[in-house]
Design a protein around this motif. Structure first.
Motif, PDB file in Angstrom:
ATOM      1  N   LEU A 183       0.847  -1.187   0.000  1.00 31.67           N
ATOM      2  CA  LEU A 183       0.000   0.000   0.000  1.00 31.67           C
ATOM      3  C   LEU A 183       0.886   1.242   0.000  1.00 31.67           C
ATOM      4  CD1 LEU A 183      -2.565  -1.070   2.761  1.00 31.67           C
ATOM      5  CD2 LEU A 183      -2.604  -1.617   0.310  1.00 31.67           C
ATOM      6  N   ARG A 184       0.403   2.311  -0.641  1.00 29.68           N
ATOM      7  CA  ARG A 184       1.196   3.544  -0.719  1.00 29.68           C
ATOM      8  C   ARG A 184       0.349   4.761  -0.400  1.00 29.68           C
ATOM      9  NH1 ARG A 184       3.223   0.178  -4.327  1.00 29.68           N
ATOM     10  NH2 ARG A 184       5.488  -0.016  -4.495  1.00 29.68           N
ATOM     11  N   GLU A 185       0.966   5.723   0.233  1.00 27.69           N
ATOM     12  CA  GLU A 185       0.411   7.057   0.388  1.00 27.69           C
ATOM     13  C   GLU A 185       1.476   8.012  -0.122  1.00 27.69           C
ATOM     14  OE1 GLU A 185      -0.632   7.736   4.419  1.00 27.69           O
ATOM     15  OE2 GLU A 185      -2.212   6.202   4.474  1.00 27.69           O
ATOM     16  N   ALA A 186       1.175   8.640  -1.253  1.00 26.17           N
ATOM     17  CA  ALA A 186       2.161   9.492  -1.920  1.00 26.17           C
ATOM     18  C   ALA A 186       3.410   8.662  -2.230  1.00 26.17           C
ATOM     19  CB  ALA A 186       2.479  10.714  -1.058  1.00 26.17           C
ATOM     20  N   ASP A 187       4.577   9.068  -1.693  1.00 24.02           N
ATOM     21  CA  ASP A 187       5.809   8.362  -2.046  1.00 24.02           C
ATOM     22  C   ASP A 187       6.229   7.337  -0.999  1.00 24.02           C
ATOM     23  OD1 ASP A 187       6.438  10.093  -0.019  1.00 24.02           O
ATOM     24  OD2 ASP A 187       8.409  10.640  -0.836  1.00 24.02           O
ATOM     25  N   ARG A 188       5.359   7.056  -0.036  1.00 24.59           N
ATOM     26  CA  ARG A 188       5.785   6.166   1.037  1.00 24.59           C
ATOM     27  C   ARG A 188       4.938   4.896   1.070  1.00 24.59           C
ATOM     28  NH1 ARG A 188       6.447   7.405   5.939  1.00 24.59           N
ATOM     29  NH2 ARG A 188       5.308   5.719   6.880  1.00 24.59           N
ATOM     30  N   ILE A 189       5.558   3.813   1.582  1.00 25.04           N
ATOM     31  CA  ILE A 189       4.862   2.545   1.811  1.00 25.04           C
ATOM     32  C   ILE A 189       4.039   2.695   3.087  1.00 25.04           C
ATOM     33  CG2 ILE A 189       5.142   0.084   2.298  1.00 25.04           C
ATOM     34  CD1 ILE A 189       5.928   0.761  -0.525  1.00 25.04           C
ATOM     35  N   SER A 190       2.761   2.340   3.006  1.00 22.98           N
ATOM     36  CA  SER A 190       1.885   2.539   4.176  1.00 22.98           C
ATOM     37  C   SER A 190       1.202   1.241   4.620  1.00 22.98           C
ATOM     38  CB  SER A 190       0.813   3.590   3.839  1.00 22.98           C
ATOM     39  OG  SER A 190       0.018   3.147   2.743  1.00 22.98           O
ATOM     40  N   GLY A 191       1.702   0.106   4.175  1.00 22.53           N
ATOM     41  CA  GLY A 191       1.116  -1.161   4.586  1.00 22.53           C
ATOM     42  C   GLY A 191       1.222  -2.204   3.494  1.00 22.53           C
ATOM     43  N   VAL A 192       0.485  -3.298   3.650  1.00 16.67           N
ATOM     44  CA  VAL A 192       0.549  -4.399   2.691  1.00 16.67           C
ATOM     45  C   VAL A 192      -0.855  -4.932   2.411  1.00 16.67           C
ATOM     46  CG1 VAL A 192       2.881  -5.143   3.297  1.00 16.67           C
ATOM     47  CG2 VAL A 192       0.930  -6.070   4.571  1.00 16.67           C
ATOM     48  N   ARG A 193      -0.998  -5.539   1.262  1.00 18.90           N
ATOM     49  CA  ARG A 193      -2.208  -6.298   0.954  1.00 18.90           C
ATOM     50  C   ARG A 193      -1.869  -7.767   1.119  1.00 18.90           C
ATOM     51  NH1 ARG A 193      -7.006  -5.244  -0.594  1.00 18.90           N
ATOM     52  NH2 ARG A 193      -8.330  -6.889  -1.490  1.00 18.90           N
ATOM     53  N   VAL A 194      -2.692  -8.506   1.863  1.00 18.37           N
ATOM     54  CA  VAL A 194      -2.387  -9.904   2.158  1.00 18.37           C
ATOM     55  C   VAL A 194      -3.527 -10.812   1.700  1.00 18.37           C
ATOM     56  CG1 VAL A 194      -0.853  -9.422   4.102  1.00 18.37           C
ATOM     57  CG2 VAL A 194      -3.312  -9.716   4.518  1.00 18.37           C
ATOM     58  N   ARG A 195      -3.164 -12.053   1.467  1.00 22.15           N
ATOM     59  CA  ARG A 195      -4.110 -13.073   1.030  1.00 22.15           C
ATOM     60  C   ARG A 195      -4.041 -14.251   1.980  1.00 22.15           C
ATOM     61  NH1 ARG A 195      -4.325 -17.465  -2.961  1.00 22.15           N
ATOM     62  NH2 ARG A 195      -6.282 -17.305  -4.126  1.00 22.15           N
ATOM     63  N   ASP A 196      -5.198 -14.705   2.455  1.00 18.74           N
ATOM     64  CA  ASP A 196      -5.265 -15.924   3.252  1.00 18.74           C
ATOM     65  C   ASP A 196      -5.180 -17.092   2.281  1.00 18.74           C
ATOM     66  OD1 ASP A 196      -6.113 -18.232   4.650  1.00 18.74           O
ATOM     67  OD2 ASP A 196      -7.288 -17.025   6.053  1.00 18.74           O
ATOM     68  N   VAL A 197      -4.054 -17.814   2.314  1.00 17.98           N
ATOM     69  CA  VAL A 197      -3.862 -18.867   1.312  1.00 17.98           C
ATOM     70  C   VAL A 197      -4.711 -20.107   1.602  1.00 17.98           C
ATOM     71  CG1 VAL A 197      -1.522 -18.039   0.829  1.00 17.98           C
ATOM     72  CG2 VAL A 197      -1.841 -19.908   2.445  1.00 17.98           C
ATOM     73  N   GLU A 198      -5.371 -20.126   2.761  1.00 12.60           N
ATOM     74  CA  GLU A 198      -6.253 -21.258   3.062  1.00 12.60           C
ATOM     75  C   GLU A 198      -7.617 -21.092   2.389  1.00 12.60           C
ATOM     76  OE1 GLU A 198      -5.027 -23.813   4.571  1.00 12.60           O
ATOM     77  OE2 GLU A 198      -3.157 -22.865   5.214  1.00 12.60           O
ATOM     78  N   ASP A 199      -8.094 -19.852   2.265  1.00  9.09           N
ATOM     79  CA  ASP A 199      -9.433 -19.671   1.697  1.00  9.09           C
ATOM     80  C   ASP A 199      -9.515 -18.592   0.614  1.00  9.09           C
ATOM     81  OD1 ASP A 199      -9.401 -17.227   3.068  1.00  9.09           O
ATOM     82  OD2 ASP A 199     -10.577 -17.994   4.756  1.00  9.09           O
ATOM     83  N   GLY A 200      -8.406 -17.925   0.309  1.00 10.39           N
ATOM     84  CA  GLY A 200      -8.378 -16.974  -0.795  1.00 10.39           C
ATOM     85  C   GLY A 200      -8.833 -15.559  -0.479  1.00 10.39           C
ATOM     86  N   ARG A 201      -9.259 -15.282   0.756  1.00 13.66           N
ATOM     87  CA  ARG A 201      -9.681 -13.925   1.110  1.00 13.66           C
ATOM     88  C   ARG A 201      -8.494 -12.972   1.064  1.00 13.66           C
ATOM     89  NH1 ARG A 201     -12.146 -14.359   6.987  1.00 13.66           N
ATOM     90  NH2 ARG A 201     -10.396 -15.812   7.183  1.00 13.66           N
ATOM     91  N   GLU A 202      -8.790 -11.696   0.793  1.00  8.64           N
ATOM     92  CA  GLU A 202      -7.736 -10.677   0.823  1.00  8.64           C
ATOM     93  C   GLU A 202      -8.179  -9.505   1.694  1.00  8.64           C
ATOM     94  OE1 GLU A 202      -6.169  -9.446  -2.927  1.00  8.64           O
ATOM     95  OE2 GLU A 202      -5.659 -11.502  -3.553  1.00  8.64           O
ATOM     96  N   THR A 203      -7.199  -8.859   2.316  1.00  6.97           N
ATOM     97  CA  THR A 203      -7.480  -7.660   3.099  1.00  6.97           C
ATOM     98  C   THR A 203      -6.237  -6.781   3.091  1.00  6.97           C
ATOM     99  OG1 THR A 203      -8.426  -6.851   5.180  1.00  6.97           O
ATOM    100  CG2 THR A 203      -6.707  -8.513   5.374  1.00  6.97           C
ATOM    101  N   GLU A 204      -6.382  -5.573   3.617  1.00  3.46           N
ATOM    102  CA  GLU A 204      -5.263  -4.644   3.694  1.00  3.46           C
ATOM    103  C   GLU A 204      -4.864  -4.423   5.147  1.00  3.46           C
ATOM    104  OE1 GLU A 204      -6.586  -1.123   1.707  1.00  3.46           O
ATOM    105  OE2 GLU A 204      -6.213  -1.952  -0.300  1.00  3.46           O
ATOM    106  N   ILE A 205      -3.562  -4.343   5.382  1.00  4.95           N
ATOM    107  CA  ILE A 205      -3.039  -4.019   6.712  1.00  4.95           C
ATOM    108  C   ILE A 205      -2.323  -2.678   6.614  1.00  4.95           C
ATOM    109  CG2 ILE A 205      -1.653  -4.799   8.673  1.00  4.95           C
ATOM    110  CD1 ILE A 205      -1.665  -7.605   7.530  1.00  4.95           C
ATOM    111  N   HIS A 206      -2.828  -1.689   7.324  1.00  5.15           N
ATOM    112  CA  HIS A 206      -2.222  -0.349   7.303  1.00  5.15           C
ATOM    113  C   HIS A 206      -1.216  -0.224   8.454  1.00  5.15           C
ATOM    114  CE1 HIS A 206      -4.915   1.332   4.217  1.00  5.15           C
ATOM    115  NE2 HIS A 206      -5.779   0.441   4.687  1.00  5.15           N
TER     116      HIS A 206
END
Length: 578
Positions: free
Chosen positions: A209-232
Motif C-alpha cells: 500500500l502507498r500514500e504518496a511516495d511512502r509505503i503505508s502497509g501491505v495487501r495480504v491473502r489468506d492462502v487457506e481460503d483466498g480472502r484478501e485484506t489490507e493491513i495499514h
C-alpha cells in the motif's frame, strides 16, 4: 500483553480460534509495524517491536520457520571458522548471544554441546588451534560452557572410538550450543504474540500500500481460503531471507543489496552408527563439516553451493549426500552408507551477494536498509545473531514512526517456557509420577516446552490416551501433536511432522508410517473433514516420495524438477511466493 482477564484468552495461543480474530484486526486496526516473514529474524523483529510497546502484525505465507529457520545445523555458535576470516566482531557478537540464550533467554531450548577438533599436523597445528579456541572461549565475555581441553591421540580415541587411529594425532575438545531451530523460532513468535503482536501464518503478502511516495502497509491473502485484506501500518519490515529480492520487486523499488542463496544439505543417521561421546568438527577443502549429536541421532553437514532454483523447496541431490558421506567416512573406522541415513534436509542461507564466487567466503554479517520511506529490509547474518538483527531492523523502521520508541530490551526478555524451567527440571520425578510418565519422558518434554509443559499435559487430563507415544514415532506423545495444532499454529500435517516435531528427519520412514495417526489427532483440533484428513495424508506422502526421488538425482536441476512437482500443503499460495 498477558492473559486477558475478561475472557481468559491467551494471545500466545496460536490456535484455530485466533485466526479469525487476527484477520479481523488486520482489517480494522492500524499498526506501527508490519513484519513480513515468519523465520527467526521476522519472529525476533516482531518480539523486539512488541516489547518496545509498538503495535505489530507478523505475516508468514507458509508456516513459522518453514524456510531456512528449520533447516540449519541446529547450532547457536560463534562460528569458529570466521576467526580465520578475521570476522572478530561477528564472532564476539554471536558468542555473546549464545551466552544469553543458554542462561537467560532460552535455557529450556538451547543446550551446551561438545565438539572434538581432531589434530592432523604435528608441531604447528595444536598451538595454532589452541590460540584460536582461546579467543573463542573468551571473546563473548562471561560463559557458561567449559573451556577447551587438550587430548592425546589415545585420549581423543577414548572420547570418539569411531575415529580411525590414522585420522588424528591428538585433539582438542571445545563447547558450543545447540537448539531445535524450528521449535525455537516458533517459541520466539509465540512470545511476540504474548506481548501483543498479531501473528498469522498462511497469510501471503501480494502487494504494498502507498500514500504518496511512502509505503503505508501491505495487501495480504489468506492462502487457506483466498480472502484478501489490507493491513495499514507506519512502516513495513521485509524479513524474508532468500525471498528478500522478490519482495523488493513486488514493492516496486530498487533494493540496496542483493541476497544470494547458498544450499546447505545435512544428513541424519542413528546414534549407534558413530560411537562417540562428543560431536566433531572436521576441516574440508572449502569449509568445515560438523558431526552433531541430536537426541538419538547424529546430524552430519553441511554443503555450501550456489542455488538458483525453487526457493521454497531446495532439493538435496545424490551428489550432495555422497559429498557428506565421503568426507565423514574419511575419518570413520566403520564407514556410513546410504542405508544408514534416516533423514535428509536442505536449506538455503540468505547471504549478502558479494564479488567472490565462493559462497562459503561471503560475509555472514547482516545488512539493514531503508529501501523507501516506510519500508526496511534486513538480510544476511546467521541464526545465532537473530536478536541483534531484529533490534537493528526495528531501529531502522522507527525512523518512519512518530515519537521515539524505547530501545531494544529483548536481552532481558525470556522466551515462553524459560521462567521456572530449572525448578521443574529438579521436580521432574514428581511431575512424572503425577502424570504416570517416565522421568526421562518428562525431561524430554521440559527441553521442548519448558514451563509450558503444564499447559501441554493439561490437554490429556480428560484424554489419558494422549499420553501414549505415537506408534511409529515413539519419541513423541499424542498430546504433543494436539498441542501443536491447538497452541503452536500448526495448520497442516506437514507443519506437525516437519517442524513442531522433527519426525520427518528422525525416522527412516520420514513420517509416512505415522501420517494417518497424526492427521487424525490434528483433525480433531482443526475440524478437518474425512476428505480433508485424507488429502493431508496424501499430500504429505507425495512430499516424502518427491524428496526421496530427488535425493537420487545427480544434478540440482533434475532434483529440483522432481521436488517441485509434489503438491503444496498450502495450495492457495501464489508463486513466486513472498
Amino acid at each position: 500483553m498477558v492473559t486477558n482477564p475478561q475472557n481468559g484468552s491467551d494471545p500466545a495461543r496460536l490456535g484455530p480460534a485466533g485466526r479469525e480474530e487476527s484477520w479481523r484486526r488486520f482489517g480494522d486496526e492500524t499498526f506501527d509495524l508490519v513484519v513480513i516473514g515468519g523465520g527467526v529474524v521476522g519472529a525476533g523483529t516482531a518480539l523486539d517491536a512488541a516489547t518496545r510497546g509498538l503495535r505489530v502484525a507478523l505475516v508468514e505465507a507458509r508456516d513459522l520457520a518453514s524456510g531456512t529457520s528449520s533447516r540449519s545445523s541446529k547450532l547457536f555458535h560463534g562460528g569458529l571458522r570466521y576467526l580465520e576470516q578475521l570476522e572478530f566482531g561477528l564472532v564476539r557478537e554471536a558468542l555473546h548471544e549464545r551466552e544469553l540464550m543458554l542462561t537467560k533467554i532460552a535455557p529450556h531450548l538451547v543446550k551446551p554441546v561438545s565438539f572434538l577438533y581432531p589434530l592432523t599436523h604435528r608441531i604447528w597445528e595444536r598451538p595454532y588451534t589452541a590460540a584460536g579456541l582461546l579467543m573463542y572461549d573468551t571473546m563473548g565475555g562471561a560463559r557458561s560452557v567449559p573451556g577447551q581441553k587438550h587430548l592425546t591421540r589415545a585420549g581423543a580415541l577414548r572420547m570418539v572410538p569411531a575415529l580411525k587411529r590414522s585420522a588424528l594425532i591428538g585433539g582438542i575438545r571445545y563447547y558450543d550450543a545447540q537448539s531445535d531451530d524450528a521449535r525455537h523460532t516458533m517459541t520466539v513468535a509465540r512470545t511476540a504474540a504474548h506481548y501483543g503482536a498479531v501473528v498469522r501464518t498462511s497469510t501471503q503478502v501480494v502487494g504494498f500500500l502507498r500514500e504518496a511516495d511512502r509505503i503505508s502497509g501491505v495487501r495480504v491473502r489468506d492462502v487457506e481460503d483466498g480472502r484478501e485484506t489490507e493491513i495499514h501500518a507506519g512502516a513495513v519490515v521485509n524479513c524474508t531471507g532468500v525471498w528478500t529480492d522478490e519482495l523488493q520487486r513486488l514493492s516496486g523499488g530498487r533494493g540496496r543489496f542483493r541476497v544470494r542463496a547458498s544450499k546447505g544439505v545435512h544428513i541424519v543417521v542413528p546414534r549407534d552408527r558413530i560411537v562417540s561421546e562428543s560431536g566433531m568438527i572436521l576441516r574440508t577443502e572449502k569449509s568445515v563439516l560438523f558431526v552433531i549429536p541430536w537426541r538419538n541421532h547424529w546430524i552430519v553437514g553441511t554443503t555450501d553451493t550456489d542455488w538458483n532454483l525453487d526457493l521454497a523447496h531446495p532439493a538435496a541431490t545424490k551428489h550432495d549426500i555422497d559429498y557428506l558421506l565421503e568426507h565423514v567416512n574419511s575419518v570413520l573406522a566403520t564407514p556410513l552408507t546410504h542405508d544408514d541415513i534416516e533423514g535428509v534436509y536442505a536449506g538455503l542461507r540468505p547471504l549478502l551477494a558479494g564479488e567472490s564466487e565462493e559462497t562459503s567466503k561471503l560475509s555472514r554479517e547482516h545488512a539493514v536498509a531503508r529501501v523507501a520511506p516506510g519500508l526496511v529490509a534486513i538480510a544476511g547474518g546467521k541464526y545465532t545473531t537473530y536478536r541483534v538483527m531484529a533490534a537493528d531492523a526495528v531501529d531502522a523502521a522507527v525512523v518512519d514512526l512518530p515519537g521515539r520508541p524505547p530501545s531494544s530490551i529483548t536481552d532481558k526478555v525470556p522466551l515462553l517456557g524459560a521462567d521456572g524451567y530449572h525448578a521443574l527440571v529438579n521436580q521432574a520425578d514428581h511431575l512424572a509420577a503425577e502424570h504416570g510418565l517416565h522421568p526421562y519422558r518428562v525431561r524430554h518434554l521440559l527441553d521442548r516446552y519448558g514451563s509450558l509443559v503444564h499447559e501441554v499435559l493439561a490437554l490429556a487430563a480428560d484424554r489419558p490416551e494422549l499420553l501414549k507415544p505415537i506408534e511409529s514415532a515413539p519419541d513423541y506423545l499424542g498430546v504433543e501433536v494436539v498441542y501443536a495444532a491447538s497452541h503452536e499454529g500448526a495448520l497442516h500435517l506437514e507443519d506437525v511432522l516437519a517442524r513442531r516435531t522433527r519426525i520427518s528427519i528422525e525416522y527412516a520412514h520420514r513420517g509416512v508410517d505415522c501420517a494417518e495417526q497424526v492427521a487424525q489427532l490434528v483433525a480433531g483440533v482443526l475440524g478437518w473433514s474425512e476428505e480433508t484428513t485424507k488429502r493431508e495424508v496424501e499430500v504429505y506422502r507425495a512430499r516424502v516420495e518427491a524428496e526421496r526421488d530427488s535425493q537420487l538425482q545427480p544434478t540440482d536441476e533434475s532434483a529440483d524438477a522432481l521436488r517441485a512437482a509434489a503438491p503444496e500443503a498450502r495450495a492457495g499460495l501464489i508463486e513466486p511466493v513472498s
